[in-house]
Scaffold this motif. Structure first.
Motif, PDB file in Angstrom:
ATOM      1  N   ALA A  60       0.818  -1.208   0.000  1.00 23.34           N
ATOM      2  CA  ALA A  60       0.000   0.000   0.000  1.00 23.34           C
ATOM      3  C   ALA A  60       0.854   1.261   0.000  1.00 23.34           C
ATOM      4  O   ALA A  60       2.060   1.227   0.280  1.00 23.34           O
ATOM      5  CB  ALA A  60      -0.917   0.004   1.223  1.00 23.34           C
ATOM      6  N   ILE A  61       0.208   2.391  -0.302  1.00 18.39           N
ATOM      7  CA  ILE A  61       0.828   3.709  -0.202  1.00 18.39           C
ATOM      8  C   ILE A  61      -0.065   4.556   0.705  1.00 18.39           C
ATOM      9  O   ILE A  61      -1.288   4.627   0.480  1.00 18.39           O
ATOM     10  CB  ILE A  61       0.961   4.385  -1.574  1.00 18.39           C
ATOM     11  CG1 ILE A  61       1.718   3.482  -2.555  1.00 18.39           C
ATOM     12  CG2 ILE A  61       1.673   5.738  -1.440  1.00 18.39           C
ATOM     13  CD1 ILE A  61       1.692   3.992  -3.983  1.00 18.39           C
ATOM     14  N   LYS A  81      -6.098  -3.006 -13.850  1.00 20.74           N
ATOM     15  CA  LYS A  81      -4.897  -2.894 -14.676  1.00 20.74           C
ATOM     16  C   LYS A  81      -4.340  -1.473 -14.694  1.00 20.74           C
ATOM     17  O   LYS A  81      -3.787  -1.019 -15.696  1.00 20.74           O
ATOM     18  CB  LYS A  81      -5.166  -3.402 -16.087  1.00 20.74           C
ATOM     19  CG  LYS A  81      -5.542  -4.880 -16.133  1.00 20.74           C
ATOM     20  CD  LYS A  81      -5.806  -5.352 -17.542  1.00 20.74           C
ATOM     21  CE  LYS A  81      -4.510  -5.383 -18.335  1.00 20.74           C
ATOM     22  NZ  LYS A  81      -4.725  -5.895 -19.713  1.00 20.74           N
ATOM     23  N   VAL A  82      -4.511  -0.788 -13.546  1.00 20.97           N
ATOM     24  CA  VAL A  82      -3.919   0.545 -13.378  1.00 20.97           C
ATOM     25  C   VAL A  82      -2.985   0.511 -12.175  1.00 20.97           C
ATOM     26  O   VAL A  82      -3.368   0.052 -11.097  1.00 20.97           O
ATOM     27  CB  VAL A  82      -4.993   1.625 -13.169  1.00 20.97           C
ATOM     28  CG1 VAL A  82      -4.326   2.997 -12.994  1.00 20.97           C
ATOM     29  CG2 VAL A  82      -5.971   1.669 -14.340  1.00 20.97           C
ATOM     30  N   GLU A  83      -1.783   0.997 -12.347  1.00 18.31           N
ATOM     31  CA  GLU A  83      -0.796   1.043 -11.280  1.00 18.31           C
ATOM     32  C   GLU A  83      -1.292   1.950 -10.152  1.00 18.31           C
ATOM     33  O   GLU A  83      -1.791   3.051 -10.395  1.00 18.31           O
ATOM     34  CB  GLU A  83       0.512   1.570 -11.861  1.00 18.31           C
ATOM     35  CG  GLU A  83       1.713   1.413 -10.980  1.00 18.31           C
ATOM     36  CD  GLU A  83       2.994   1.822 -11.700  1.00 18.31           C
ATOM     37  OE1 GLU A  83       4.031   1.195 -11.418  1.00 18.31           O
ATOM     38  OE2 GLU A  83       2.956   2.743 -12.537  1.00 18.31           O
ATOM     39  N   ALA A  84      -1.144   1.496  -8.924  1.00 18.35           N
ATOM     40  CA  ALA A  84      -1.637   2.263  -7.774  1.00 18.35           C
ATOM     41  C   ALA A  84      -1.033   3.661  -7.728  1.00 18.35           C
ATOM     42  O   ALA A  84      -1.719   4.650  -7.390  1.00 18.35           O
ATOM     43  CB  ALA A  84      -1.320   1.513  -6.481  1.00 18.35           C
ATOM     44  N   LYS A 105      -2.097  -1.612  -3.188  1.00 17.26           N
ATOM     45  CA  LYS A 105      -1.428  -2.149  -4.370  1.00 17.26           C
ATOM     46  C   LYS A 105      -1.990  -3.550  -4.615  1.00 17.26           C
ATOM     47  O   LYS A 105      -1.653  -4.494  -3.907  1.00 17.26           O
ATOM     48  CB  LYS A 105       0.081  -2.232  -4.140  1.00 17.26           C
ATOM     49  CG  LYS A 105       0.773  -0.889  -4.002  1.00 17.26           C
ATOM     50  CD  LYS A 105       2.270  -1.105  -3.813  1.00 17.26           C
ATOM     51  CE  LYS A 105       3.029   0.180  -3.700  1.00 17.26           C
ATOM     52  NZ  LYS A 105       4.486  -0.055  -3.511  1.00 17.26           N
ATOM     53  N   MET A 106      -2.857  -3.664  -5.586  1.00 11.77           N
ATOM     54  CA  MET A 106      -3.552  -4.921  -5.826  1.00 11.77           C
ATOM     55  C   MET A 106      -2.678  -5.939  -6.563  1.00 11.77           C
ATOM     56  O   MET A 106      -1.884  -5.577  -7.428  1.00 11.77           O
ATOM     57  CB  MET A 106      -4.826  -4.665  -6.635  1.00 11.77           C
ATOM     58  CG  MET A 106      -5.885  -3.913  -5.867  1.00 11.77           C
ATOM     59  SD  MET A 106      -6.482  -4.899  -4.467  1.00 11.77           S
ATOM     60  CE  MET A 106      -7.667  -3.780  -3.734  1.00 11.77           C
ATOM     61  N   PRO A 107      -2.821  -7.214  -6.233  1.00 12.17           N
ATOM     62  CA  PRO A 107      -2.090  -8.253  -6.976  1.00 12.17           C
ATOM     63  C   PRO A 107      -2.440  -8.196  -8.461  1.00 12.17           C
ATOM     64  O   PRO A 107      -3.625  -8.099  -8.819  1.00 12.17           O
ATOM     65  CB  PRO A 107      -2.600  -9.557  -6.339  1.00 12.17           C
ATOM     66  CG  PRO A 107      -3.107  -9.164  -4.991  1.00 12.17           C
ATOM     67  CD  PRO A 107      -3.656  -7.776  -5.155  1.00 12.17           C
ATOM     68  N   PHE A 108      -1.422  -8.193  -9.304  1.00 11.22           N
ATOM     69  CA  PHE A 108      -1.621  -8.130 -10.756  1.00 11.22           C
ATOM     70  C   PHE A 108      -2.400  -6.882 -11.180  1.00 11.22           C
ATOM     71  O   PHE A 108      -2.996  -6.853 -12.260  1.00 11.22           O
ATOM     72  CB  PHE A 108      -2.332  -9.384 -11.275  1.00 11.22           C
ATOM     73  CG  PHE A 108      -1.684 -10.673 -10.859  1.00 11.22           C
ATOM     74  CD1 PHE A 108      -0.419 -11.011 -11.312  1.00 11.22           C
ATOM     75  CD2 PHE A 108      -2.332 -11.546  -9.995  1.00 11.22           C
ATOM     76  CE1 PHE A 108       0.185 -12.208 -10.920  1.00 11.22           C
ATOM     77  CE2 PHE A 108      -1.741 -12.736  -9.597  1.00 11.22           C
ATOM     78  CZ  PHE A 108      -0.468 -13.058 -10.054  1.00 11.22           C
TER      79      PHE A 108
END
Length: 252
Positions: A60-61, A81-84, A105-108
């Protein structure tokens, strides 16, 4: 002779299965590695300064306002499919409004693989009294799933270009839905149908000139409409809507 034929058939079947497995694995690997990445502006927004402290882990951030111990927090699920990191400018602005903000930050880069991620964050940040779940696109769908299952732990739910997967009619928390008028990624038929799953008093805000991708900073999204307002304008209006929603929720 019969045994030899069976052995040959079995061997061919196993080889065929192995080939299909390799093809499927390759297709999945290609799919999950073809994602939208944070722009330079988004990366720059990840720097701590006198107003916001940003900490990052593998999961996470966190955007924390300096000099404040926020009682309200927002847990954000990114779009599919979007970078955190692409949501840093938007979430930084929320933190500057004295909210503790955590993006998962989600897996994949797919929230479907960790819909319950908010649970661990709530346990770690035990100083926050009221947690709001928010998500963009697919992230909003999965955030709504967690909120429905853990309704006693959620103070409110915020959709950005998204809608619920299940019934939220009787949930005890308020719901906010925001999308851009030029959004051509959001399935409007599914969106309209899903409104029947929301509480009667939910709030809907349409950002004139906004589109799907400008809630984040990851460049143009395939199939999206052309926005007539800037990314900064869309995110500024989004922050204003969210902060007003949270403030109003305390008055209800």
């Amino acid at each position: 002779m019969v045994n030899n034929r069976k052995s040959s058939w079995l061997r061919k079947w196993l080889i065929g299965l192995a080939v299909l497995t390799v093809i499927a694995a390759g297709a999945f690997f290609w799919y999950v590695n073809d994602y939208y990445q944070a722009t330079t502006d988004a990366v720059e927004a990840l720097q701590s300064d006198e107003s916001v402290t940003i900490t990052e882990t593998d999961d996470a951030i966190t955007f924390a306002p300096n000099g404040e111990d926020p009682e309200e927090g927002v847990i954000f699920y990114p779009g599919g499919k979007v970078e955190a990191e692409a949501y840093a400018p938007l979430l930084r602005r929320l933190a500057e409004a004295d909210l503790l903000v955590v993006i998962v930050k989600m897996p994949f880069h797919l929230a479907v693989f960790d819909a319950d991620a908010a649970e661990a964050i709530m346990a770690q940040e035990n100083g926050v009294e009221d947690w709001y779940l928010a998500g963009h696109s697919l992230g909003g769908v999965m955030a709504s799933s967690f909120a429905a299952d853990q309704s006693d732990e959620v103070a409110g739910l915020i959709f950005l270009a998204s809608y619920p997967s299940g019934d939220l009619i009787d949930v005890p928390f308020p719901v906010l839905s925001i999308y851009g008028s030029e959004d051509e990624v959001l399935n409007r038929e599914s969106y309209d149908e899903a409104q029947g799953k929301l509480p009667d008093d939910y709030t809907e805000i349409v950002l004139a000139g906004g589109n799907h991708g400008q809630f984040g900073d990851y460049g143009s999204q395939s199939g999206d409409g052309t926005a007539t307002i800037s990314t900064v304008q869309q995110q500024k209006q989004t922050v204003e809507a969210i902060t007003a929603f949270i403030e109003n929720s305390h008055q209800q």
